[in-house]
Write an enzyme that holds these catalytic residues in place. Structure first.
Site, PDB file in Angstrom:
ATOM      1  CG  ASN A  23      37.047  39.794  55.327  1.00  0.00           C
ATOM      2  OD1 ASN A  23      37.630  40.990  55.042  1.00  0.00           O
ATOM      3  ND2 ASN A  23      37.485  38.888  55.333  1.00  0.00           N
ATOM      4  CB  CYS A 117      46.181  41.199  45.299  1.00  0.00           C
ATOM      5  SG  CYS A 117      45.632  39.484  45.996  1.00  0.00           S
TER       6      CYS A 117
END
Ligand code: UD1
Length: 427
Positions: A23, A117
């Site tokens: 990330n 998602c």
């Protein structure tokens, strides 16, 4: 079709070094666009999400030299496009992280609208509201968001309704090139945001307060390329620590390559579960718990308990002496993994965004499907202690965020392998 096959019951021993944080790396790659020239990133994880971000940057006109497996030299001097196409955004939502840098560099961006998602709707309305406050105008049509700031952006006060990681990052990356000072109130405080702000400051940005709820950014006229090392992946580390708590031999296992402060709440909750840990500067030693105490956990923005560790810790609570309640506050759809764990013998009831987990004595190997990145890794970890064989399919999710996951587990003494099997569901 590749699956991961795990034979349960092998004790883990030795140590494992985690890769750079997914990330962080993804946002740092996007941020290189702000500094025309060659920025070198080291400790970049070799995972499929990084490959997708590489494709996004190449599509924008950048070139990327793979100096070695974990070092990328990204040349952004030739960037000449401001479009992140649907094919790539659909593959990886984090592609939307180029919006802020493109606005900073070119004053415009065309980004495919990310759909939902498997974690839920995952809107980007806060990114848009924040950027609008800086003077960006938005238009959406044909599934694309057109962001326009060709007359420049002006610093202002932005209060985020929720401490969104992605919105905070996009706003910081746009605001570094706005005129005047931007203050982000209720900013996300994740360590990856601090890493991003550190690199931008090395590039010449003036950002203060990253890692606190109030981030102040004074705009500058230009940024210059640098060399920067990605921080270690706290979530990959947490995943191995859970594996150690379940399956380490008498000496415990050592998990290194990350800052234990980045995992504060996870380690604290694990200690409350009776797991023995020893913190070092660069990692943690963890011993197998003979008895796991139940625990109540709720996911929250940093420094709260990370949603990205929820599934792995649910495996621990599934083996506890008693009942735990795990509350998911960040994503609406993050319990899909629980029904797979139930197929392995866990006793879990889902009520809205709470999972009520009654501990069981053992798990049994089964065929399970990886529902998402962290859920998939957690199923492999569950397989380490399950009786018999566990086959985890849909492992492309795991490949998105875990570098050589099987090899690292094998290095610890686990019996785990990638196996090619025919896809019986196909005609
Ligand atoms: C990032 C991480 C992800 C982690 C999450 C929370 C990356 C690539 N991903 O995701 O691994 O699980 O932080 O720690 O860094 N939301 C809105 N509107 C917005 C933005 C967010 O409603 O404009 C909602 C989302 O739908 C979600 C919640 O806020 O329910 C948190 O999202 P956010 O913190 O933005 O997470 P991401 O940046 O997407």
């Amino acid at each position: 079709m590749d699956i991961i096959r795990v034979q349960g019951g092998h004790a883990l021993t030795g140590g494992v070094h985690v890769s750079g944080a997914k990330n962080s790396a993804l946002k740092l790659m996007a941020a290189t666009l702000l500094a025309p020239g060659v920025t070198t990133l080291t400790n970049v994880p070799n995972i499929s999400d990084v490959h997708v971000m590489g494709k996004v940057l190449k599509g924008l006109g950048c070139t990327i030299e793979v100096v070695d497996e974990h070092t990328l030299a990204i040349d952004t001097s030739g960037a000449n496009s401001w479009e992140a196409p649907y094919e790539l955004v659909a593959k990886m939502r984090a592609s939307t992280a180029v919006m802020g840098p493109l606005l900073g560099r070119f004053g415009r961006a065309k980004i495919a609208m990310p759909g939902g998602c498997n974690l839920g709707a995952r809107k980007i309305d806060m990114h848009i509201l924040g950027l609008e406050a800086l003077g960006v105008s938005f238009d959406t049509s044909h599934g694309y968001i057109f962001a326009d700031a060709h007359e420049g952006m002006s610093g202002t006060m932005v209060t985020l309704e929720f401490a969104s990681v992605g919105a905070t990052e996009n706003l910081i990356m746009a605001a570094v090139r706005a005129k005047g000072t931007t203050v982000i109130d209720n900013a996300a405080r994740e360590p990856e945001i601090v890493d991003l702000a550190n690199m931008l400051n090395e590039m010449g940005a003036k950002i203060q307060g990253a890692g606190t709820p109030v981030v102040e950014i004074e705009g500058v006229d230009e940024l210059h390329p640098v060399e920067h090392r990605v921080i270690g992946d706290r979530i990959e580390a947490g995943t191995f620590i859970v594996a150690g708590a379940l399956a380490a031999d008498g000496d415990g296992i050592e998990v290194t390559g990350f800052n234990p402060h980045h995992l504060g709440m996870v380690l604290k909750k694990m200690e409350l579960m009776g797991i023995r840990l020893e913190r070092g500067v660069d990692g943690v030693r963890v011993w197998r718990a003979d008895r796991i105490a139940p625990v109540d956990i709720q996911t929250l923005p940093f420094p709260g308990f990370p949603t990205d560790m929820q599934a792995q810790v649910m495996v621990l609570s599934a083996m506890a002496d008693g009942s735990s309640v795990i509350t998911e506050n960040i994503f609406e759809n993050r319990f899909m993994f629980a029904s797979e764990l139930v197929r392995m013998g866990a006793d879990i009831r889902i009520e809205s965004h709470h999972a009520i987990v009654h501990g069981v004595k053992s798990l049994s190997g089964a065929q399970v499907v990886s529902p998402d990145l962290r859920g998939g890794a957690a199923l492999v970890v569950a397989g380490l202690i399950a009786e018999g064989e566990t086959d985890v399919s849909a492992i492309h999710h795991i490949d998105r965020g875990y570098e050589r996951f099987c090899d690292k587990l094998v290095g610890l003494g686990a019996s785990v392998e990638r196996v090619q099997v025919p896809d019986l569901a196909e005609d």
